[in-house]
Write an enzyme that holds these catalytic residues in place. Structure first.
Site, mmCIF file in Angstrom:
data_model
loop_
_atom_site.group_PDB
_atom_site.id
_atom_site.type_symbol
_atom_site.label_atom_id
_atom_site.label_comp_id
_atom_site.label_asym_id
_atom_site.label_seq_id
_atom_site.Cartn_x
_atom_site.Cartn_y
_atom_site.Cartn_z
ATOM 1 N N CYS A 123 32.297 42.032 2.665
ATOM 2 C CA CYS A 123 30.866 41.870 3.163
ATOM 3 C C CYS A 123 30.420 42.407 1.551
ATOM 4 O O CYS A 123 30.642 43.486 1.233
ATOM 5 C CB CYS A 123 30.459 43.041 4.016
ATOM 6 S SG CYS A 123 28.782 43.023 4.452
ATOM 7 N N ASP A 167 1.433 10.442 3.942
ATOM 8 C CA ASP A 167 2.308 11.162 4.795
ATOM 9 C C ASP A 167 1.438 11.960 5.597
ATOM 10 O O ASP A 167 1.181 13.083 5.285
ATOM 11 C CB ASP A 167 3.261 11.716 4.071
ATOM 12 C CG ASP A 167 4.248 12.498 5.016
ATOM 13 O OD1 ASP A 167 4.441 12.180 6.192
ATOM 14 O OD2 ASP A 167 5.286 13.267 4.861
ATOM 15 N N TYR A 184 -6.933 1.949 6.701
ATOM 16 C CA TYR A 184 -6.045 0.940 6.130
ATOM 17 C C TYR A 184 -6.057 -0.257 7.096
ATOM 18 O O TYR A 184 -5.245 -1.313 6.782
ATOM 19 C CB TYR A 184 -4.583 1.368 5.635
ATOM 20 C CG TYR A 184 -4.131 2.250 6.722
ATOM 21 C CD1 TYR A 184 -3.465 1.890 8.046
ATOM 22 C CD2 TYR A 184 -3.385 3.591 6.316
ATOM 23 C CE1 TYR A 184 -3.043 2.608 8.937
ATOM 24 C CE2 TYR A 184 -2.756 4.400 7.120
ATOM 25 C CZ TYR A 184 -2.601 4.042 8.796
ATOM 26 O OH TYR A 184 -1.992 4.781 9.409
ATOM 27 N N CYS A 232 30.607 39.891 9.247
ATOM 28 C CA CYS A 232 31.150 41.357 8.826
ATOM 29 C C CYS A 232 31.000 42.328 10.020
ATOM 30 O O CYS A 232 30.080 42.234 10.929
ATOM 31 C CB CYS A 232 29.929 42.026 8.116
ATOM 32 S SG CYS A 232 30.102 43.871 7.806
ATOM 33 N N CYS A 251 28.537 46.067 2.630
ATOM 34 C CA CYS A 251 29.341 47.345 2.813
ATOM 35 C C CYS A 251 30.809 47.234 2.661
ATOM 36 O O CYS A 251 31.597 48.095 3.013
ATOM 37 C CB CYS A 251 29.162 47.469 4.450
ATOM 38 S SG CYS A 251 29.794 46.468 5.458
ATOM 39 N N GLU A 262 0.837 -1.276 -0.055
ATOM 40 C CA GLU A 262 -0.040 -0.079 0.140
ATOM 41 C C GLU A 262 0.860 1.386 -0.043
ATOM 42 O O GLU A 262 2.124 1.067 0.252
ATOM 43 C CB GLU A 262 -0.794 0.087 1.191
ATOM 44 C CG GLU A 262 -1.740 -1.219 1.457
ATOM 45 C CD GLU A 262 -2.146 -1.126 2.858
ATOM 46 O OE1 GLU A 262 -2.306 -0.179 3.498
ATOM 47 O OE2 GLU A 262 -2.547 -2.415 3.291
ATOM 48 N N LYS A 281 10.911 3.430 2.767
ATOM 49 C CA LYS A 281 10.675 5.076 2.578
ATOM 50 C C LYS A 281 11.376 5.295 1.429
ATOM 51 O O LYS A 281 12.628 4.962 1.264
ATOM 52 C CB LYS A 281 11.217 5.495 3.844
ATOM 53 C CG LYS A 281 9.884 5.429 5.076
ATOM 54 C CD LYS A 281 10.308 5.923 6.242
ATOM 55 C CE LYS A 281 9.938 7.377 6.380
ATOM 56 N NZ LYS A 281 10.184 7.806 7.831
ATOM 57 N N LYS A 331 2.261 4.674 1.657
ATOM 58 C CA LYS A 331 2.473 5.225 2.947
ATOM 59 C C LYS A 331 2.148 6.609 3.008
ATOM 60 O O LYS A 331 2.828 7.466 2.480
ATOM 61 C CB LYS A 331 3.887 5.081 3.538
ATOM 62 C CG LYS A 331 4.165 5.193 4.939
ATOM 63 C CD LYS A 331 5.563 4.759 5.293
ATOM 64 C CE LYS A 331 5.981 5.151 6.857
ATOM 65 N NZ LYS A 331 5.228 6.200 7.472
ATOM 66 N N CYS A 347 26.783 48.663 8.721
ATOM 67 C CA CYS A 347 26.220 47.778 7.490
ATOM 68 C C CYS A 347 24.661 47.469 7.475
ATOM 69 O O CYS A 347 24.204 47.221 8.501
ATOM 70 C CB CYS A 347 26.898 46.546 7.785
ATOM 71 S SG CYS A 347 26.710 45.237 6.765
#
Ligand code: IVH
Length: 694
Positions: free
Chosen positions: A417, A117, A236, A435, A420, A113, A323, A115, A441
């Site tokens: 950075c 979720d 099920y 930074c 800046c 069957e 799975k 599975k 900044c």
């Protein structure tokens, strides 16, 4: 791995797994993918096999992960709800088949069957009417969610006449269709956007996937709300005192005849090869289903044979789940960009050629840090595998080396950075680059203001990240103190650019009268927020809520805290050198001193409010107390008195306890333990004497 290392790793795994179980089952907000979770669980299982004497009876390998939610009535399952052993490997599936054949011989059939979720549910029927619906909980007891389950249209409340037993339980999976999930999440997104939350805040609040949405919904206390969020269910498994058929296959058919929704996607297989074909078919086909599945379930068909096979402590030996690995896709890396967070932390992001993955288009994936880029050995123009786990942001899991061009250049991490251009730093022992330009900044400045207005800080909920960014863009604010100088004239009709990450496009927003009034009111109200929250709002590194509370309690005013030395701060219980260093550094910067002075002028609470008539002293400074028994005042009053005089309350007896204050009817065990450890035991009167100043 030696025994000591194993014991440490096992402890670590148990803590991590329990934490993830809690996120998944109780909060419905997982933070890792199912496959990563299973990987941790398998590691623990294997260590427990290698070192059986170190395994603990309450290990998460020994029980179903869920826990019971407090708010619902708890019900014991008549037939315990077991979970299934699972595997990701075809090899192990063949071994399952061999084990089964060893016990019951070669005359075996399997039912395969899907599975689903979602979340397991057990529904009891009495004389054809739904009597009760209970979640799996810890497998033995679950939450009674009957009223919520009754809102699900595909679950019959009353069965038409049929040959079902007077009393039986039927098990199934409650889930939400992908389309419903998308619609509800989009509605919720629109609601949050309208309130001005920014993309990060929105992502945090939205449900990550249909399973979490279904689970969050089923746990709601108000069934009318549940009814607004359509759920569905496939059944099920039937449990009854007398079996309703000889085989699982026939019982599924019966359940469908009686009026239950049974999935059409199941098959009777004569061999494990047929099972494999089914698995391969649905690995592709699952994309076309309207709901999510995370694998298939394989069950021995004949009940007689199921009985012969029996159970292990946790799982039936006659069933297993296979799975599917998290779905992944192959796409090209276009470039790596770098995001700057509130603390200056840099996160590298992979910008990808858009690719379809599990129903959505993926354009970006997280790369976490420089080490991760090194581990992946990324080169320019690489083709990479992206995977979507429990998180909403996909991750890069590997590189397809066969597609790499011979002269491809290896990526080196950014030096400066992106916002800046300041040179990045990476501290010893840390994986993250920062930074260091804290005061110039933009994302750091904006991030700090966002933190300042947060719910646990100044709680200005009429302002969201987007508006803050807009106000910054327009030059109206540079730091959080500037918020208090905003006027209606400045804000009314203010237009700024906004970036919609989902649509990947820029738009415009303007502030209308209603939101201007709300924003200004929110800012005004924040002036009443207590000192400890203001202290937290400042965003001093390592000063979270708890530390802020401790500092506020000890120093009682911003002025005193600003004047305190590193040693004095570090001497407070549970505040270490590092925190003290950060606090002192924060208040040594002229800009921060200026901002704090402005906050004071604007009328924020920079002192603890003293309750009237209450005196405070430092007479009990550095002393710990345990209060036990009955006193002339309530225990809480006594504890408050200890705290008001600088002492500390603890919850249990240990070597480091200074005094046990013993009242009437104190338990003999505590008395014995304190005597054994030589801890001074004092009476209420003796305690009061300690507070005499002379
Ligand atoms: S049979 C004793 N069949 O997967 C056997 N379970 O880890 C009971 N699930 O708790 C389970 N689809 O929540 C079974 N077709 C299916 C299923 C299914 C999803 C879930 C269920 C169960 C878990 C097993």
């Amino acid at each position: 791995m030696n025994e000591l290392e194993a014991a440490i790793r096992m402890d670590e795994l148990i803590t991590t797994i329990n934490h993830h179980n809690y996120n998944y089952y109780t909060l419905s907000k997982p933070t890792i993918s199912d496959s990563d979770f299973d990987f941790l669980l398998k590691e623990l299982e294997s260590l427990e096999k290698q070192f059986p004497h170190l395994s603990k009876p309450d290990s998460p390998t020994q029980k179903v992960g869920g826990s019971i939610t407090k708010e619902f009535v708890q019900v014991k399952h008549k037939y315990p709800m077991m979970s299934l052993g699972n595997t990701y490997s075809e090899e192990e599936l063949k071994e399952f088949d061999e084990r089964v054949r060893k016990t019951i011989g070669d005359d075996v059939e399997y039912v395969v069957e899907l599975k689903f979720d979602g979340l397991a549910i057990s529904i009891s029927y009495e004389n054809g009417a739904i009597a009760r619906a209970v979640t799996r909980g810890d497998g033995m007891m679950g939450d009674d969610v009957t009223n919520n389950v009754k809102t699900i249209k595909s679950i019959p409340q009353q069965l038409p006449a049929g040959d079902y037993p007077a009393s039986f339980d039927i098990r199934g999976e409650i889930f939400m269709h992908r389309k419903t999930f998308e619609k509800l999440n989009n509605d919720y997104r629109a609601e949050l956007e309208a309130k001005g939350f920014d993309e990060d805040e929105i992502k945090e609040k939205l449900y990550k996937n249909p399973r979490n949405f279904a689970s969050g919904t089923l746990k709601m206390q108000d069934s009318r709300e549940v009814a607004k969020r359509p759920l569905d269910c496939f059944l099920y498994f039937i449990y009854a005192d007398q079996p309703v058929a000889q085989t699982h296959y026939d019982s599924l058919k019966k359940a469908a005849d009686w009026g239950f929704q049974v999935s059409d996607h199941f098959k009777l297989c004569k061999s494990i090869d047929e099972v494999m074909d089914f698995i391969h078919f649905y690995d592709k086909e699952r994309e076309n289903l309207s709901y999510e599945i995370d694998g298939v379930v394989i069950k021995v068909n004949r009940y007689e044979q199921q009985q012969e096979l029996g159970f292990t402590a946790k799982n039936p030996r006659w069933a297993i789940s296979y799975k599917y690995k998290a779905q992944n896709a192959l796409t090209q890396l276009e470039k790596i960009t770098y995001q700057v967070g509130r603390t200056g932390a840099i996160t590298p992001v992979a910008n990808l050629t858009p690719v379809q993955l599990a129903g959505t288009t993926v354009k970006r994936a997280s790369l976490y840090n420089a080490d991760e880029i090194e581990r992946l050995d990324l080169h320019e123009g690489d083709w990479v595998y992206v995977e979507k786990g429990g998180e909403i942001i996909p991750k890069v899991t590997g590189v397809e080396l066969s597609k790499r061009l011979p002269d491809a250049v290896k990526y080196s991490y950014a030096n400066t950075c992106p916002e800046c251009s300041t040179t990045l730093v990476r501290k010893e022992g840390e994986v993250v680059h920062y930074c260091p330009n804290e005061t110039g900044c933009a994302p750091q400045l904006i991030g700090r203001i966002e933190h300042f207005i947060g719910r646990k800080a100044m709680n200005i909920d009429s302002l969201g990240g987007e508006t803050i960014a807009g106000l910054y863009q327009k030059g109206l604010i540079r730091n959080y103190a500037d918020l208090y100088s905003l006027t209606a004239d400045q804000l009314l009709g203010l237009e700024f650019e906004t970036y919609n990450e989902k649509k990947d496009q820029w738009g415009k927003r303007s502030l209308q009268e209603k939101s201007v009034v709300n924003v200004l009111q929110g800012i005004e109200d924040s002036k009443k927020v207590p000192f400890e929250k203001v202290l937290f709002a400042l965003g001093i590194r390592m000063v979270g809520e708890t530390v802020a509370k401790k500092l506020a309690k000890h120093f009682r005013s911003m002025d005193k805290l600003m004047a305190a030395s590193k040693e004095e701060i570090a001497s407070i219980y549970e505040i270490g050198d590092k925190i003290a260093e950060n606090v002192v550094r924060f208040f040594s910067e002229t800009e921060n001193i200026l901002i704090c002075n402005q906050l004071k002028q604007y009328g924020l609470k920079l002192e603890v409010e003293e309750e009237e008539g209450v005196t405070r002293t430092n007479l009990l400074e550095g002393k710990s107390f345990l209060v036990s028994g009955v006193f002339s005042m309530s225990r809480d009053e006594l504890k408050n008195m200890i705290e008001r005089n600088g002492g500390r309350n603890v919850g249990s007896i240990s070597k480091s306890l200074n005094y046990l204050i013993a009242g009437d009817k104190m338990g003999p065990e505590k008395l014995k333990k304190a005597t054994d450890l030589n801890i001074p035991i004092i009476s209420e009167e003796e305690f009061m004497k300690m507070l005499d100043r002379d």
